[in-house]
Design a protein around this motif. Structure first.
Motif, PDB file in Angstrom:
ATOM      1  N   GLU A   1      37.169  42.652  38.213  1.00 39.71           N
ATOM      2  CA  GLU A   1      37.717  41.356  38.599  1.00 39.71           C
ATOM      3  C   GLU A   1      38.844  41.507  39.600  1.00 39.71           C
ATOM      4  O   GLU A   1      39.041  40.643  40.457  1.00 39.71           O
ATOM      5  CB  GLU A   1      38.184  40.579  37.361  1.00 39.71           C
ATOM      6  N   PHE A   2      39.582  42.623  39.493  1.00 41.35           N
ATOM      7  CA  PHE A   2      40.610  42.853  40.505  1.00 41.35           C
ATOM      8  C   PHE A   2      39.959  42.979  41.874  1.00 41.35           C
ATOM      9  O   PHE A   2      40.383  42.350  42.850  1.00 41.35           O
ATOM     10  CB  PHE A   2      41.409  44.119  40.201  1.00 41.35           C
ATOM     11  N   ILE A   3      38.915  43.793  41.950  1.00 38.45           N
ATOM     12  CA  ILE A   3      38.240  43.979  43.235  1.00 38.45           C
ATOM     13  C   ILE A   3      37.675  42.650  43.727  1.00 38.45           C
ATOM     14  O   ILE A   3      37.787  42.315  44.903  1.00 38.45           O
ATOM     15  CB  ILE A   3      37.128  45.046  43.114  1.00 38.45           C
ATOM     16  N   ALA A   4      37.083  41.884  42.810  1.00 34.49           N
ATOM     17  CA  ALA A   4      36.502  40.607  43.221  1.00 34.49           C
ATOM     18  C   ALA A   4      37.572  39.659  43.740  1.00 34.49           C
ATOM     19  O   ALA A   4      37.364  38.958  44.734  1.00 34.49           O
ATOM     20  CB  ALA A   4      35.763  39.961  42.047  1.00 34.49           C
ATOM     21  N   ALA A   5      38.728  39.636  43.091  1.00 32.19           N
ATOM     22  CA  ALA A   5      39.782  38.731  43.539  1.00 32.19           C
ATOM     23  C   ALA A   5      40.435  39.253  44.814  1.00 32.19           C
ATOM     24  O   ALA A   5      40.742  38.491  45.720  1.00 32.19           O
ATOM     25  CB  ALA A   5      40.828  38.568  42.441  1.00 32.19           C
ATOM     26  N   PHE A   6      40.663  40.545  44.869  1.00 32.36           N
ATOM     27  CA  PHE A   6      41.291  41.128  46.045  1.00 32.36           C
ATOM     28  C   PHE A   6      40.402  40.949  47.261  1.00 32.36           C
ATOM     29  O   PHE A   6      40.855  40.676  48.364  1.00 32.36           O
ATOM     30  CB  PHE A   6      41.552  42.610  45.777  1.00 32.36           C
ATOM     31  N   GLN A   7      39.082  41.100  47.050  1.00 30.14           N
ATOM     32  CA  GLN A   7      38.137  40.999  48.160  1.00 30.14           C
ATOM     33  C   GLN A   7      37.477  39.623  48.194  1.00 30.14           C
ATOM     34  O   GLN A   7      36.340  39.492  48.614  1.00 30.14           O
ATOM     35  CB  GLN A   7      37.067  42.089  48.043  1.00 30.14           C
ATOM     36  N   ILE A   8      38.212  38.621  47.770  1.00 28.62           N
ATOM     37  CA  ILE A   8      37.637  37.282  47.679  1.00 28.62           C
ATOM     38  C   ILE A   8      37.165  36.800  49.048  1.00 28.62           C
ATOM     39  O   ILE A   8      37.803  37.039  50.059  1.00 28.62           O
ATOM     40  CB  ILE A   8      38.689  36.315  47.112  1.00 28.62           C
ATOM     41  N   PHE A   9      36.019  36.171  49.068  1.00 26.02           N
ATOM     42  CA  PHE A   9      35.529  35.655  50.340  1.00 26.02           C
ATOM     43  C   PHE A   9      34.824  34.309  50.199  1.00 26.02           C
ATOM     44  O   PHE A   9      35.241  33.332  50.779  1.00 26.02           O
ATOM     45  CB  PHE A   9      34.579  36.672  50.994  1.00 26.02           C
ATOM     46  N   ASP A  10      33.738  34.270  49.427  1.00 25.37           N
ATOM     47  CA  ASP A  10      32.893  33.072  49.362  1.00 25.37           C
ATOM     48  C   ASP A  10      33.666  31.807  49.049  1.00 25.37           C
ATOM     49  O   ASP A  10      33.498  30.784  49.711  1.00 25.37           O
ATOM     50  CB  ASP A  10      31.805  33.245  48.291  1.00 25.37           C
ATOM     51  N   VAL A  11      34.534  31.876  48.018  1.00 22.85           N
ATOM     52  CA  VAL A  11      35.243  30.674  47.592  1.00 22.85           C
ATOM     53  C   VAL A  11      36.127  30.149  48.716  1.00 22.85           C
ATOM     54  O   VAL A  11      36.114  28.963  49.038  1.00 22.85           O
ATOM     55  CB  VAL A  11      36.085  30.963  46.339  1.00 22.85           C
ATOM     56  N   ILE A  12      36.904  31.031  49.320  1.00 17.03           N
ATOM     57  CA  ILE A  12      37.798  30.582  50.380  1.00 17.03           C
ATOM     58  C   ILE A  12      36.998  30.089  51.582  1.00 17.03           C
ATOM     59  O   ILE A  12      37.306  29.066  52.189  1.00 17.03           O
ATOM     60  CB  ILE A  12      38.744  31.714  50.819  1.00 17.03           C
ATOM     61  N   TRP A  13      35.945  30.796  51.906  1.00 17.20           N
ATOM     62  CA  TRP A  13      35.141  30.446  53.071  1.00 17.20           C
ATOM     63  C   TRP A  13      34.612  29.029  52.972  1.00 17.20           C
ATOM     64  O   TRP A  13      34.708  28.240  53.900  1.00 17.20           O
ATOM     65  CB  TRP A  13      34.007  31.452  53.183  1.00 17.20           C
TER      66      TRP A  13
ATOM     67  N   LEU B   1      42.963  50.488  49.780  1.00 16.16           N
ATOM     68  CA  LEU B   1      43.818  49.667  48.927  1.00 16.16           C
ATOM     69  C   LEU B   1      43.126  49.361  47.600  1.00 16.16           C
ATOM     70  O   LEU B   1      43.712  49.503  46.532  1.00 16.16           O
ATOM     71  CB  LEU B   1      44.175  48.359  49.635  1.00 16.16           C
ATOM     72  N   SER B   2      41.846  48.926  47.687  1.00 16.97           N
ATOM     73  CA  SER B   2      41.119  48.584  46.462  1.00 16.97           C
ATOM     74  C   SER B   2      40.999  49.797  45.562  1.00 16.97           C
ATOM     75  O   SER B   2      41.228  49.720  44.358  1.00 16.97           O
ATOM     76  CB  SER B   2      39.716  48.070  46.788  1.00 16.97           C
ATOM     77  N   LEU B   3      40.616  50.933  46.152  1.00 21.73           N
ATOM     78  CA  LEU B   3      40.438  52.152  45.377  1.00 21.73           C
ATOM     79  C   LEU B   3      41.729  52.563  44.707  1.00 21.73           C
ATOM     80  O   LEU B   3      41.744  52.930  43.532  1.00 21.73           O
ATOM     81  CB  LEU B   3      39.984  53.292  46.286  1.00 21.73           C
ATOM     82  N   GLY B   4      42.799  52.493  45.498  1.00 22.27           N
ATOM     83  CA  GLY B   4      44.089  52.911  44.964  1.00 22.27           C
ATOM     84  C   GLY B   4      44.410  52.203  43.668  1.00 22.27           C
ATOM     85  O   GLY B   4      44.684  52.835  42.641  1.00 22.27           O
ATOM     86  N   VAL B   5      44.323  50.887  43.706  1.00 20.39           N
ATOM     87  CA  VAL B   5      44.638  50.131  42.506  1.00 20.39           C
ATOM     88  C   VAL B   5      43.621  50.387  41.413  1.00 20.39           C
ATOM     89  O   VAL B   5      43.965  50.570  40.244  1.00 20.39           O
ATOM     90  CB  VAL B   5      44.700  48.628  42.828  1.00 20.39           C
ATOM     91  N   ALA B   6      42.339  50.434  41.793  1.00 16.64           N
ATOM     92  CA  ALA B   6      41.289  50.646  40.796  1.00 16.64           C
ATOM     93  C   ALA B   6      41.506  51.959  40.073  1.00 16.64           C
ATOM     94  O   ALA B   6      41.379  52.045  38.853  1.00 16.64           O
ATOM     95  CB  ALA B   6      39.923  50.621  41.462  1.00 16.64           C
ATOM     96  N   ILE B   7      41.833  52.991  40.834  1.00 13.56           N
ATOM     97  CA  ILE B   7      42.033  54.298  40.207  1.00 13.56           C
ATOM     98  C   ILE B   7      43.206  54.248  39.239  1.00 13.56           C
ATOM     99  O   ILE B   7      43.144  54.817  38.144  1.00 13.56           O
ATOM    100  CB  ILE B   7      42.244  55.386  41.279  1.00 13.56           C
ATOM    101  N   VAL B   8      44.259  53.555  39.622  1.00 12.71           N
ATOM    102  CA  VAL B   8      45.391  53.428  38.708  1.00 12.71           C
ATOM    103  C   VAL B   8      44.962  52.771  37.406  1.00 12.71           C
ATOM    104  O   VAL B   8      45.252  53.263  36.316  1.00 12.71           O
ATOM    105  CB  VAL B   8      46.523  52.614  39.368  1.00 12.71           C
ATOM    106  N   PHE B   9      44.233  51.669  37.512  1.00 11.27           N
ATOM    107  CA  PHE B   9      43.745  50.996  36.313  1.00 11.27           C
ATOM    108  C   PHE B   9      42.917  51.932  35.466  1.00 11.27           C
ATOM    109  O   PHE B   9      43.098  52.049  34.257  1.00 11.27           O
ATOM    110  CB  PHE B   9      42.853  49.806  36.683  1.00 11.27           C
ATOM    111  N   VAL B  10      41.989  52.590  36.130  1.00 16.84           N
ATOM    112  CA  VAL B  10      41.049  53.411  35.382  1.00 16.84           C
ATOM    113  C   VAL B  10      41.759  54.570  34.697  1.00 16.84           C
ATOM    114  O   VAL B  10      41.571  54.811  33.507  1.00 16.84           O
ATOM    115  CB  VAL B  10      39.933  53.930  36.311  1.00 16.84           C
ATOM    116  N   THR B  11      42.587  55.302  35.427  1.00 13.52           N
ATOM    117  CA  THR B  11      43.196  56.462  34.808  1.00 13.52           C
ATOM    118  C   THR B  11      44.152  56.041  33.695  1.00 13.52           C
ATOM    119  O   THR B  11      44.160  56.639  32.628  1.00 13.52           O
ATOM    120  CB  THR B  11      43.972  57.303  35.838  1.00 13.52           C
ATOM    121  N   ARG B  12      44.896  54.987  33.935  1.00 17.42           N
ATOM    122  CA  ARG B  12      45.840  54.589  32.895  1.00 17.42           C
ATOM    123  C   ARG B  12      45.145  54.029  31.665  1.00 17.42           C
ATOM    124  O   ARG B  12      45.189  54.586  30.585  1.00 17.42           O
ATOM    125  CB  ARG B  12      46.776  53.498  33.456  1.00 17.42           C
TER     126      ARG B  12
END
Lengths: 305, 293, 405
Positions: free
Chosen positions: A228-240, A286-297
């Motif tokens: 959901e973080f990736i989906a929100a961070f990479q949001i497109f359809d809704v805003i478009w 950017l997405s990976l960075g945050v995702a990796i933090v979530f996953v490892t923690r």
């Protein structure tokens, strides 16, 4: 023990290879090859409208992006959308998943109905909310007016600040079914006897939730959170479809421009695919960075416990 | 005892209350879509009092959807004539097949990552997961080039292959988590009884991860069902058209034919709804792991 | 399990078998309003010529995306492509369209087909015109009469006054239906008499004291005084749906918009809508459409035959009857008017004499005009000064120009 099988067992090696090799080849060809190709493009100044051979300018695209304040504004806005959407979404989906684990008649129907927003194609979504929220003949206004809550129609999306808030609401509405399904499945695998045993020992529902359910739910929760973080961070359809206009003119509302819209602007509207590819990679990092933090923690912690 | 019974009763009321709120939140706007699909344009423009059920409901929009032959209608021709049925079937086909493959493949891979140790396991897992957050457009030009060279542009099997590859990372991640939660003692008992890996998968892993598999199937199915960019770029002819592209045709030059789009949306929501309803029974507490005892 | 796998695999293999084709086949990529509306007519063409036409319709901006991605890999998305006014910058510029000069040499286009020059870029003819549309304005005559005005405004300041009167007397809360976008500004600037660009593509709109600056000032004032509904700024409605839903007296429309405006099923303004020739000097610009052949198409002869049929009299007539799109053939227009099918013909004719085109052939026109819309929207939202906005737009133009030239 079965879980500690060593690679020396020939049968096991065959098993692993048969299962994993095709997948690795597929992913390698269809995901990594194109990704490498566009990485190379990101080092050039390719522009589809200008007919000349693209030349290598290496990291110039990246520095051009990072030096431009627009990148930082857009990133901050993307993070804002995440900050607004994620808590709302996860709270709703967790609450729903817990609610729907309870046994009651009609449960299957409610569970399915609740998933409906996710079954709506994204393009319809934007127009739907455009019709609901508009200040001239919108349904939300009609509802509030008839309930006596407002005496005049409100233009909900007039101001850039409220636009972002509504974007978060609509994104939540669109996507909450996904983490709900994942958490539902995660809740199913928590053995009932553990909870029952705790109840017998005298623990209250809240305590058993905190110390038993939540930790065991962590892996699924971490996955839901990351996706959901990736989906929100990479949001497109809704805003478009809701605020960006998206007409043939290609104008993009600068007040709700997030990273993916900026990317679309560079790749499809300006046709500066070199610059656009560079931005895509920045988004990836950017997405990976945050995702990796979530996953490892969260994830590994949960798996250990 | 009476206290216990009251508690249960109160609990039930709370459950139904929250269900009602959840349904209002989820279904409210969808109800509006349904109402739009049976209203006339003038009714939709009504202000400030809106009718919550049209005074003159009409099925016209639905009829227009599936109609063949252009119909003059105050300046427009039904843009989806002949396409609705085909795209419905195409999308259904692609979604189900892709989701089935993804579920099958990721359960297998999930088991491998959850239960087996081998050299490079971390590396391969990372390899499969790394590109998940990569925006699709990054790869699309090169992907288009490869797919067209392979002659798979405009084929349903090309679409299926693409969807499978893009859905695999998430599926594998999910299944490895769900498989890991199966009680290892069951598998031990089975091995002692003489099972090899394949039999283990068939008789233990698949049945016990039903809810996980159902989740992966649903998630994959819906992701394919709603996807727009892949069908737009990789399909062309009316025969291989998919629903999301057909829906975009209602956006006209000056206005959106909302009543028609709403009708199409209702039709589009029906198959996933039925499939999700079918899969509900897997999302209930499956064979409990207390069976070991 | 195995039988399931077998079935799946065989279904997969079956779907790999290509559909057999017969005779010659061409593909036609078009937005929905370019689909030949008369099916019987299309059938007869296919029978007579032995050419099968496969119609692939997508939304306009998706048409560009699909074509651009195909272009990036050196392929054509279809044989024949429908070209809208953004096509020169989006399709021709990326080298996606085939020059029709050689085909024209053998089979020249008649003079009856007006508007050919628009599609002639640097000497190469890239499209055959299908329809011509002018940007026009229409208005609700009844409402204007209620406010005490019997004829449409002859200058923009008069329009401004009329709008304010309409609002203050409570007849119409938001009397002007125009968008916070590029077109509104172009409309006002051109009709005030500013050519906006000179023959060397220099942005004369940025000159001191130019009419364009006046136009921008007035446009921003329309928004700040709420003569235009704030909902248009919100973006959930466009100027057309808001006008037809009943709000607005003056409406930025197009050649053909009164057909919808006076349709009681679609518009609350019916039947009082009438065109108004633009005030002041009254120049407008056109947004024509054409049809062309993709560069890497392998069926050039068949495509040309289709194009000639598509722009022929019969199809043009049916397009007008179905979509209200004004035919490019002067003879067809005259015939339709003779049949009384063209509403507001006299005003259309009057307006068509006052056209001052915008340079859509510039490679960078697409990105430029989008950025203009963004600047205007920003100015409306943040209340910026109109002169600064025009300066910024000029800077954008010059920047893009130097990048592309």
């Amino acid at each position: 023990m079965l879980t500690d099988s060593l690679p020396e067992n020939r049968q096991d090696i065959v098993f692993i290879t048969v299962i994993l090799l095709p997948l690795i080849i597929l992913v390698g060809i269809l995901i990594y090859l194109p990704a490498v190709d566009s990485l190379i493009v990101s080092f050039t100044n390719e522009n589809l409208r200008i007919r000349r051979l693209p030349k290598f300018i290496w990291l110039e695209n990246y520095s051009k992006l990072l030096e431009n304040s627009e990148f930082w504004i857009v990133t901050a806005r993307s993070l804002l959308v995440v900050a607004l959407t994620l808590p709302l979404e996860l709270l709703i989906s967790l609450g729903l998943a817990l609610l729907l684990t309870e046994v009651f008649p009609g449960r299957a129907m409610v569970r399915t109905l609740v998933l409906l927003p996710w079954m709506l194609p994204p393009i319809v979504n934007g127009f739907l909310w455009g019709w609901l929220l508009n200040g001239e003949y919108g349904a939300l206004n009609g509802l509030l007016y008839q309930l006596g809550i407002i005496d005049e129609y409100v233009t909900w999306l007039r101001n850039p600040d409220t636009q972002v808030i509504w974007v978060a609401v609509v994104q939540t509405w669109t996507r909450f079914a996904f983490p709900t399904i994942i958490l539902l499945a995660g809740l199913q695998s928590i053995p009932k006897d553990l909870i029952d045993a705790a109840k017998v020992d005298g623990a209250s529902s809240w305590q058993s939730f905190k110390s038993i359910v939540l930790p065991l739910l962590m892996p699924s929760f971490a996955i839901a959170l990351t996706i959901e973080f990736i989906a929100a961070f990479q949001i497109f359809d809704v805003i478009w479809t809701l605020t960006a206009g998206g007409s043939a003119g290609g104008a993009i509302n600068p007040f709700t421009k997030t990273l993916m819209l900026y990317n679309y602007e560079l790749v499809f509207r300006d046709l500066r695919i070199g610059l656009g590819a560079a931005l895509s990679y920045l988004i990836l990092f950017l997405s990976l960075g945050v995702a990796i933090v979530f996953v490892t923690r969260l994830y590994n912690q949960a798996v250990k416990s | 005892m009476p206290l216990y019974r009251n508690f249960n009763y109160i609990k039930r009321i709370w459950i139904y209350f929250f269900c009602a709120i959840a349904l209002l939140w989820a279904i409210g706007p969808i109800y509006w879509i349904f109402v739009s699909s049976i209203s006339t344009r003038m009714e939709l423009y009504a202000t400030p009092i809106k009718s919550w059920f049209p005074s003159e409901p009409t099925w016209d929009a639905y009829i227009r959807l599936f109609q063949g032959g252009g119909k003059y209608r105050g300046g427009d021709v039904s843009p989806t004539e002949g396409l609705m049925w085909t795209s419905l079937l195409n999308t259904l086909f692609v979604s189900i097949i892709s989701a089935a493959f993804v579920t099958f493949l990721s359960t297998n891979a999930g088991y491998v990552f959850a239960r087996m140790k081998f050299r490079g396991k971390g590396f391969f897992f990372f390899f499969l997961m790394l590109m998940m957050p990569l925006p699709l457009w990054v790869s699309i030009i090169a992907l288009f080039f490869m797919i067209s060279k392979a002659g798979l542009i405009d084929t349903l099997s090309g679409m299926i292959m693409l969807f499978i590859v893009f859905l695999l990372p998430l599926g594998i991640w999910l299944m490895s988590t769900f498989v890991r939660e199966i009680n290892p003692e069951i598998e031990e008992a089975a091995t002692i009884d003489g099972c090899n890996r394949w039999q283990l998968m068939r008789w233990i892993v698949y049945p016990l991860s039903k809810s996980g598999m159902a989740a992966v199937f649903l998630v994959s199915f819906l992701t394919v069902w709603n996807n727009f960019l892949l069908p737009l770029i990789f399909t062309r002819s009316p025969d291989s058209q998919m629903l999301t592209v057909v829906l975009s045709l209602f956006v006209g030059q000056y206005e959106v034919a909302w009543e028609d789009m709403a009708a199409a949306a209702v039709v589009t929501m029906l198959p996933p709804f039925l499939i999700a309803l079918f899969f509900q029974r897997f999302l209930i507490r499956g064979m409990t792991l207390g069976a070991v005892k | 399990m195995r039988s399931i796998i077998n079935t799946l695999v065989s279904i997969l293999i079956l779907s790999l078998i290509p559909v057999t084709l017969h005779a010659e086949k061409i593909t036609f990529l078009t937005p929905s309003w370019g689909i030949p509306p008369d099916k019987a007519l299309l059938e007869s063409f296919q029978k007579e010529s032995g050419i099968t036409v496969e119609i692939q319709s997508v939304q306009n901006k998706d048409l560009f995306s699909r074509t651009q991605i195909a272009a990036a890999t050196g392929q054509s998305p279809a044989d024949v492509i429908f070209l809208t006014q953004e096509a020169p910058s989006n399709l021709v510029a990326i080298d996606m369209m085939r020059s029709l000069n050689d085909l024209q040499a053998k089979d020249p286009l008649e003079n009856d087909l007006t508007g050919q020059e628009f599609w002639n870029i640097k000497g190469e003819q890239f499209g055959v015109p299908v329809y011509a549309q002018l940007v026009m304005m229409d208005y609700n005559t009844d409402r204007l009469k209620k406010a005490g005005f019997n004829s449409p405004p002859s200058s923009w300041s008069e329009l401004n006054r009329m709008a304010k009167k309409l609002k203050s007397s409570g007849i119409d809360k938001h009397p002007i239906a125009m968008k916070a976008s590029d077109w509104s500004w172009y409309l006002m600037a051109l009709s005030m008499g500013d050519p906006m660009f000179d023959n060397d593509l220099k942005p004369v709109f940025a000159n001191k004291g130019s009419k364009s600056r006046e136009a921008m000032r007035m446009l921003l004032e329309f928004f700040s005084e709420e003569l235009i509904s704030p909902e248009i700024v919100a973006g959930t409605v466009n100027q057309h749906s808001i006008f037809w839903s009943g709000t607005g007296t003056f409406h930025q429309g197009w050649q053909g918009s009164i057909r919808v405006g006076n349709n009681a099923e679609k518009s609350k303004q019916a039947p009082h809508v009438s065109y108004m020739v633009l005030p002041s000097v009254g120049n407008t610009w056109s947004f024509p459409a054409a049809i062309g052949i993709a560069k890497y198409s392998k069926n050039v002869e068949a495509s040309w035959k289709f194009i000639r049929w598509y722009t022929g009299k019969a199809n043009q007539k049916s397009i007008y009857k179905a979509f209200g799109l004004y035919p490019s053939r002067a003879s067809v227009a005259a015939e339709l008017n003779g049949e009384g099918l063209v509403d507001g013909y006299s005003q259309i004719l009057a307006q068509s004499k006052k056209v001052d085109e915008l340079p859509r052939q510039a490679l960078w026109w697409g990105p430029f005009t989008a950025k203009v819309s963004e600047q205007i929207l920003t100015a409306v939202q943040t209340g910026s000064d109109s002169d600064k906005t025009v300066d910024k737009i000029a800077a954008i133009w010059n920047e893009l120009k130097s990048e592309y030239e």
